[in-house]
Design a protein around this motif. Structure first.
Motif, short mmCIF file in Angstrom:
data_model
loop_
_atom_site.label_atom_id
_atom_site.label_comp_id
_atom_site.label_asym_id
_atom_site.label_seq_id
_atom_site.Cartn_x
_atom_site.Cartn_y
_atom_site.Cartn_z
N LEU A 117 10.71 -23.89 -0.77
CA LEU A 117 11.11 -23.19 -1.98
C LEU A 117 10.85 -24.03 -3.22
N ASP A 146 10.89 -19.75 -7.47
CA ASP A 146 11.50 -18.72 -6.63
C ASP A 146 12.90 -18.37 -7.12
N ALA A 191 8.44 -16.18 -2.25
CA ALA A 191 8.03 -17.53 -1.84
C ALA A 191 6.51 -17.65 -1.72
N GLY A 247 3.89 -14.87 -3.86
CA GLY A 247 5.30 -14.78 -4.19
C GLY A 247 5.56 -14.11 -5.52
#
Length: 343
Positions: free
Chosen positions: A49, A53, A71, A117
């Motif tokens: 991460l 995020d 992600a 992501g």
């Protein structure tokens, strides 16, 4: 060999269903992905991460729509190959590139459009399908948990220091913070023969990063930390300052940088609207650069450097796949030393 185009079973993925919010992040079932021409399917073994995020989960990143699999950073194994794909074989251990269309050279508007992501689907799933051109082999001897730390934090650190700022042996490099990207910046600076200085607020974490080889400045003791950095460089200032915090620290970063030096904008944990003294910046002939990810070529160069220098990432904590929302909450609420990984 082409993958068989039938659904073997449903696979699991996390997705924001109706809004970008942690309480809307749900584990859902989706059909197994089937690779198209020049695509491969990856079994995702680990996901790391980034603060990006967290910003997306808070709805402050901007311009993204739902549903969205979050992600961007993952590592896994190639388990199926589509027609015409030839860069990797079944069983290869790989990482997808965060900016999948950026192969080499400077970034431009076209290659920067897709990012894993958000706005493109992310990697928080049991399996993902990726174009073979957007894959990089994982470093030899690294676990999936280690390799998953690279696509944003590691590659952005390499892009900022080596490609954008042109770090050289003997340079002095200042870094703010002690998170995953900051640790990579220190490791890359040391590998390049430069001397890193880390500015942070946690004495315990500063001690740990000092053990890696950095000099440190505790901003709780030295509130005017730019003056402390200049004193540590005999009044000259650092050659390169990588600001991963944002907010009002940017003015201090400029003051801590030598005349003709470079300030790399790398993050925005403390805010997205910093103040800046333009007169001082112009008078000192400071180059301001912003780094967001890096090219596949930069990723591949980083992997080679990792193997030559025998570097290892620092992982703060690992969460099981089913606890992905808790991992995001942990990153949002704490200040980890190193990377937070799901795997």
């Amino acid at each position: 060999m082409a993958a068989v185009g039938r659904i073997v079973r449903a696979m699991k993925a996390f997705t924001y269903r109706s809004r970008l919010s942690l309480d809307d992040l749900a584990l859902v079932e989706r059909p197994d992905p089937v690779p198209g021409p020049h695509e491969v399917v990856i079994r995702v073994d680990a996901v790391s991460l980034n603060y990006r995020d967290v910003a997306i989960a808070r709805g402050v990143y901007g311009g993204l729509t739902v549903p969205l699999v979050p992600a961007s950073d993952a590592a896994g194994e190639v388990i199926a190959i589509g027609p015409g794909a030839s860069r990797f074989e079944i069983g290869a251990r790989v990482c997808p590139a965060y900016v999948p269309d950026w192969i080499d050279g400077p970034v431009n508007e076209i290659v920067a459009q897709r990012r894993l992501g958000g706005p493109s689907p992310g990697v928080l799933a049991e399996k993902i399908v990726v174009h073979e051109g957007a894959l990089v082999r994982a470093p030899k001897g690294w676990s999936a948990i280690e390799a998953a730390t690279l696509p944003i934090a590691g590659v952005s650190a390499w892009q900022a220091l080596v490609v954008d700022a042109g770090v050289r042996p003997g340079d002095c490099v200042a870094v703010t913070g002690t998170g995953g990207a900051a640790v990579f910046l220190v490791q890359i600076a040391l590998a390049a023969g430069a001397q890193p200085i880390v500015i942070g607020r946690d004495a315990r974490k500063l001690a740990r990063i000092a053990a890696i080889g950095a000099r440190t400045v505790d901003s709780t003791i030295h509130a005017e930390w730019d003056e402390r950095v200049r004193a540590m460089t005999h009044g000259r200032g650092v050659d390169i300052f990588v600001d991963g915090i944002g907010g009002d620290g940017l003015e201090r970063a400029v003051r801590a940088t030598r005349v003709g030096g470079t300030v790399c904008l790398f993050g925005f944990v403390a805010g997205t609207r910093p103040s800046l003294d333009l007169v001082a910046t112009i008078r000192r002939s400071i180059t301001l650069r912003a780094t967001s990810g890096g090219s596949r070529a930069s990723f591949e160069a980083l992997v080679r450097a990792i193997e030559i220098r025998e570097m290892r990432p620092i992982v703060d904590r690992v969460f099981p796949f089913e606890e992905a929302p808790a991992a995001l909450a942990y990153l949002a609420e704490s200040s980890p030393f190193g990377k937070v990984v799901i795997g």
